[in-house]
Motif scaffolding. Structure first.
Motif, PDB file in Angstrom:
ATOM      1  N   THR A  57       0.913  -1.164  -0.076  1.00 13.74           N
ATOM      2  CA  THR A  57      -0.037   0.161  -0.052  1.00 13.74           C
ATOM      3  C   THR A  57       1.038   1.193  -0.049  1.00 13.74           C
ATOM      4  O   THR A  57       2.109   0.966   0.119  1.00 13.74           O
ATOM      5  CB  THR A  57      -0.933  -0.014   1.155  1.00 13.74           C
ATOM      6  OG1 THR A  57      -0.139   0.382   2.244  1.00 13.74           O
ATOM      7  CG2 THR A  57      -1.656  -1.373   1.376  1.00 13.74           C
ATOM      8  N   GLN A  58       0.580   2.415   0.166  1.00 14.30           N
ATOM      9  CA  GLN A  58       1.245   3.649  -0.049  1.00 14.30           C
ATOM     10  C   GLN A  58       2.249   3.685   1.295  1.00 14.30           C
ATOM     11  O   GLN A  58       3.253   3.938   1.174  1.00 14.30           O
ATOM     12  CB  GLN A  58       0.351   4.931   0.045  1.00 14.30           C
ATOM     13  CG  GLN A  58       1.192   6.188  -0.277  1.00 14.30           C
ATOM     14  CD  GLN A  58       0.029   7.356  -0.306  1.00 14.30           C
ATOM     15  OE1 GLN A  58      -1.009   7.065   0.165  1.00 14.30           O
ATOM     16  NE2 GLN A  58       0.777   8.465  -0.262  1.00 14.30           N
ATOM     17  N   PHE A  59       1.704   2.998   2.564  1.00 16.23           N
ATOM     18  CA  PHE A  59       2.353   3.200   3.675  1.00 16.23           C
ATOM     19  C   PHE A  59       3.014   1.859   4.340  1.00 16.23           C
ATOM     20  O   PHE A  59       3.443   1.900   5.058  1.00 16.23           O
ATOM     21  CB  PHE A  59       1.795   3.918   4.669  1.00 16.23           C
ATOM     22  CG  PHE A  59       1.280   5.178   4.344  1.00 16.23           C
ATOM     23  CD1 PHE A  59       2.469   6.263   4.591  1.00 16.23           C
ATOM     24  CD2 PHE A  59       0.252   5.763   3.856  1.00 16.23           C
ATOM     25  CE1 PHE A  59       2.115   7.558   4.297  1.00 16.23           C
ATOM     26  CE2 PHE A  59       0.009   7.134   3.662  1.00 16.23           C
ATOM     27  CZ  PHE A  59       0.790   8.062   3.971  1.00 16.23           C
ATOM     28  N   SER A 105       6.848  -8.095   2.105  1.00 21.82           N
ATOM     29  CA  SER A 105       7.809  -8.651   1.099  1.00 21.82           C
ATOM     30  C   SER A 105       8.684  -9.810   1.559  1.00 21.82           C
ATOM     31  O   SER A 105       8.929  -9.774   2.806  1.00 21.82           O
ATOM     32  CB  SER A 105       8.477  -7.734   0.450  1.00 21.82           C
ATOM     33  OG  SER A 105       9.461  -8.346  -0.449  1.00 21.82           O
ATOM     34  N   THR A 154      13.562  -0.973  -8.374  1.00 24.87           N
ATOM     35  CA  THR A 154      12.442   0.230  -8.445  1.00 24.87           C
ATOM     36  C   THR A 154      12.811   1.144  -9.700  1.00 24.87           C
ATOM     37  O   THR A 154      11.506   1.383 -10.292  1.00 24.87           O
ATOM     38  CB  THR A 154      13.063   0.949  -7.153  1.00 24.87           C
ATOM     39  OG1 THR A 154      13.231   0.129  -6.131  1.00 24.87           O
ATOM     40  CG2 THR A 154      12.127   2.217  -7.175  1.00 24.87           C
ATOM     41  N   GLY A 212       7.649   5.720  -7.663  1.00 26.17           N
ATOM     42  CA  GLY A 212       8.724   6.409  -7.623  1.00 26.17           C
ATOM     43  C   GLY A 212       9.973   5.984  -7.075  1.00 26.17           C
ATOM     44  O   GLY A 212      10.114   4.628  -6.557  1.00 26.17           O
ATOM     45  N   PHE A 229      12.925   6.660  -4.072  1.00 26.88           N
ATOM     46  CA  PHE A 229      13.425   7.356  -2.880  1.00 26.88           C
ATOM     47  C   PHE A 229      14.699   6.661  -2.564  1.00 26.88           C
ATOM     48  O   PHE A 229      14.798   5.753  -2.160  1.00 26.88           O
ATOM     49  CB  PHE A 229      12.258   7.588  -1.784  1.00 26.88           C
ATOM     50  CG  PHE A 229      12.746   8.348  -0.825  1.00 26.88           C
ATOM     51  CD1 PHE A 229      12.311   9.934  -0.945  1.00 26.88           C
ATOM     52  CD2 PHE A 229      13.103   7.872   0.482  1.00 26.88           C
ATOM     53  CE1 PHE A 229      12.783  10.837  -0.009  1.00 26.88           C
ATOM     54  CE2 PHE A 229      13.521   8.854   1.342  1.00 26.88           C
ATOM     55  CZ  PHE A 229      13.221  10.288   1.084  1.00 26.88           C
ATOM     56  N   SER A 249      12.290  -1.400   9.883  1.00 25.71           N
ATOM     57  CA  SER A 249      10.808  -1.214   9.959  1.00 25.71           C
ATOM     58  C   SER A 249      10.346  -0.200  10.813  1.00 25.71           C
ATOM     59  O   SER A 249       9.135   0.265  10.368  1.00 25.71           O
ATOM     60  CB  SER A 249      10.121  -2.655  10.032  1.00 25.71           C
ATOM     61  OG  SER A 249      10.301  -3.410   8.838  1.00 25.71           O
ATOM     62  N   LEU A 274       8.766   7.424   4.641  1.00 25.15           N
ATOM     63  CA  LEU A 274       7.441   7.554   4.397  1.00 25.15           C
ATOM     64  C   LEU A 274       7.114   9.163   4.754  1.00 25.15           C
ATOM     65  O   LEU A 274       6.198   9.731   4.086  1.00 25.15           O
ATOM     66  CB  LEU A 274       6.729   6.592   4.738  1.00 25.15           C
ATOM     67  CG  LEU A 274       6.969   5.257   4.062  1.00 25.15           C
ATOM     68  CD1 LEU A 274       6.250   3.859   4.983  1.00 25.15           C
ATOM     69  CD2 LEU A 274       6.656   5.166   2.788  1.00 25.15           C
ATOM     70  N   MET A 328       8.697  11.479   2.384  1.00 25.53           N
ATOM     71  CA  MET A 328       8.051  11.191   0.916  1.00 25.53           C
ATOM     72  C   MET A 328       6.515  11.666   0.923  1.00 25.53           C
ATOM     73  O   MET A 328       6.230  12.466  -0.068  1.00 25.53           O
ATOM     74  CB  MET A 328       7.792   9.869   0.699  1.00 25.53           C
ATOM     75  CG  MET A 328       9.184   9.423   0.162  1.00 25.53           C
ATOM     76  SD  MET A 328       9.027   7.466  -0.092  1.00 25.53           S
ATOM     77  CE  MET A 328       8.131   7.523  -1.613  1.00 25.53           C
TER      78      MET A 328
HETATM   79  N1  FOL Z   1      12.396   3.894  -3.416  1.00 19.47           N
HETATM   80  C1  FOL Z   1      13.253   2.916  -3.557  1.00 19.47           C
HETATM   81  N2  FOL Z   1      14.564   3.296  -3.824  1.00 19.47           N
HETATM   82  N3  FOL Z   1      13.146   1.641  -3.227  1.00 19.47           N
HETATM   83  C2  FOL Z   1      11.792   1.308  -3.054  1.00 19.47           C
HETATM   84  O1  FOL Z   1      11.689   0.047  -2.707  1.00 19.47           O
HETATM   85  C3  FOL Z   1      10.672   2.120  -3.102  1.00 19.47           C
HETATM   86  N4  FOL Z   1       9.394   1.911  -2.695  1.00 19.47           N
HETATM   87  C4  FOL Z   1       8.392   2.827  -2.685  1.00 19.47           C
HETATM   88  C5  FOL Z   1       8.816   4.108  -2.875  1.00 19.47           C
HETATM   89  N5  FOL Z   1      10.061   4.548  -3.297  1.00 19.47           N
HETATM   90  C6  FOL Z   1      11.093   3.660  -3.220  1.00 19.47           C
HETATM   91  C7  FOL Z   1       7.365   2.352  -2.173  1.00 19.47           C
HETATM   92  N6  FOL Z   1       6.801   2.632  -0.999  1.00 19.47           N
HETATM   93  C8  FOL Z   1       7.454   0.355   2.491  1.00 19.47           C
HETATM   94  C9  FOL Z   1       6.292   1.048   2.262  1.00 19.47           C
HETATM   95  C10 FOL Z   1       6.053   1.863   1.157  1.00 19.47           C
HETATM   96  C11 FOL Z   1       7.113   1.719   0.316  1.00 19.47           C
HETATM   97  C12 FOL Z   1       8.167   1.189   0.161  1.00 19.47           C
HETATM   98  C13 FOL Z   1       8.182   0.441   1.386  1.00 19.47           C
HETATM   99  C14 FOL Z   1       7.530  -0.575   3.821  1.00 19.47           C
HETATM  100  O2  FOL Z   1       6.595  -0.487   4.489  1.00 19.47           O
HETATM  101  N7  FOL Z   1       8.743  -1.007   3.702  1.00 19.47           N
HETATM  102  C15 FOL Z   1       8.813  -2.275   4.664  1.00 19.47           C
HETATM  103  C16 FOL Z   1       9.948  -3.323   4.293  1.00 19.47           C
HETATM  104  C17 FOL Z   1       9.889  -3.652   2.777  1.00 19.47           C
HETATM  105  C18 FOL Z   1      10.116  -4.873   2.465  1.00 19.47           C
HETATM  106  O3  FOL Z   1      10.197  -5.904   3.246  1.00 19.47           O
HETATM  107  O4  FOL Z   1      10.666  -5.007   1.371  1.00 19.47           O
HETATM  108  C19 FOL Z   1       9.316  -1.847   6.131  1.00 19.47           C
HETATM  109  O5  FOL Z   1       8.356  -2.410   6.990  1.00 19.47           O
HETATM  110  O6  FOL Z   1      10.004  -1.103   6.239  1.00 19.47           O
END
Ligand code: FOL
Length: 179
Positions: free
Chosen positions: A34-36, A40, A70, A77, A79, A119, A127, A130
């Motif tokens: 989702t957005q937030f 994975s 990415t 996008g 980041f 996490s 986030l 962003m």
């Molecule tokens: N920019 C880059 N460089 N890599 C990305 O993967 C990426 N992804 C997003 C936006 N810019 C990016 C998409 N947005 C989470 C939530 C939103 C999101 C990206 C990550 C998130 O909750 N991450 C988890 C771990 C992710 C995982 O297991 O791969 C977390 O709990 O930190």
């Protein structure tokens, strides 16, 4: 990495390429996002990279997977903060698993560190930057904490499984062997 002859470095680089491809697929095609929040399983190839090649190469491979994946397939996008996440998490797996026994204690501490740093601190920080939301937004923290606690056990269990199931010593020595 130790001295390698040409054949072994070809084995090593192909294995890394395969694991990088797996990280890209798991993050961009087989994740729930989702957005937030993203759930994975890219931690599995990343942990295997750490076990086989150590912190330097699992860090580099994780950065490559993030940037390439990415750029080519990202839906939200790019980041740079998430690239730092990939680097830190790759290095951590290498530090805890390279040439070490994959014990429950070791695995749990590594996963816990990842969870706390990535996490529960860095990702919410990225986030909030962003999407211009406050860092302490309870609506975002409640699902994040539930996910983190559940993933703590899922990650520990799956890493233990692959650590035991794969012939790590045989594979790692294959990359160093003569001839
Ligand atoms: N920019 C880059 N460089 N890599 C990305 O993967 C990426 N992804 C997003 C936006 N810019 C990016 C998409 N947005 C989470 C939530 C939103 C999101 C990206 C990550 C998130 O909750 N991450 C988890 C771990 C992710 C995982 O297991 O791969 C977390 O709990 O930190």
């Amino acid at each position: 990495m130790l001295k390698m002859n040409k054949k072994n470095s070809i084995y090593a680089i192909s294995t890394m390429g395969l694991l990088v491809a797996m990280m890209i697929v798991l993050t961009n095609f087989l994740s729930i996002q989702t957005q937030f929040l993203r759930i994975s399983f890219d931690f599995i190839p990343r942990a295997i990279l750490g076990m086989l090649f150590g912190p330097l190469w699992s860090g580099i491979s994780s950065v490559v997977a993030d940037v390439v994946g990415t750029t080519l397939f990202g839906k939200a996008g790019f980041f740079i903060g998430f690239t730092l996440n990939a680097l830190i998490s790759g290095v951590l797996y290498g530090l805890f698993f390279y040439k070490k026994e994959i014990t429950l204690k070791n695995t749990f501490i590594c996963v816990l560190l990842n969870t706390l740093i990535i996490s529960l601190f860095l990702t919410p920080l990225w986030l909030s930057i962003m999407y211009h939301v406050p860092f302490f937004n309870m609506g975002l923290w409640i699902p994040r904490i539930i996910k983190a606690v559940a993933m703590l056990f899922i990650q520990t269990g799956s890493i233990m499984f692959f650590g035991k199931a794969l012939p790590l010593k045989m594979l790692a020595s294959r990359y160093m062997a003569k001839g």
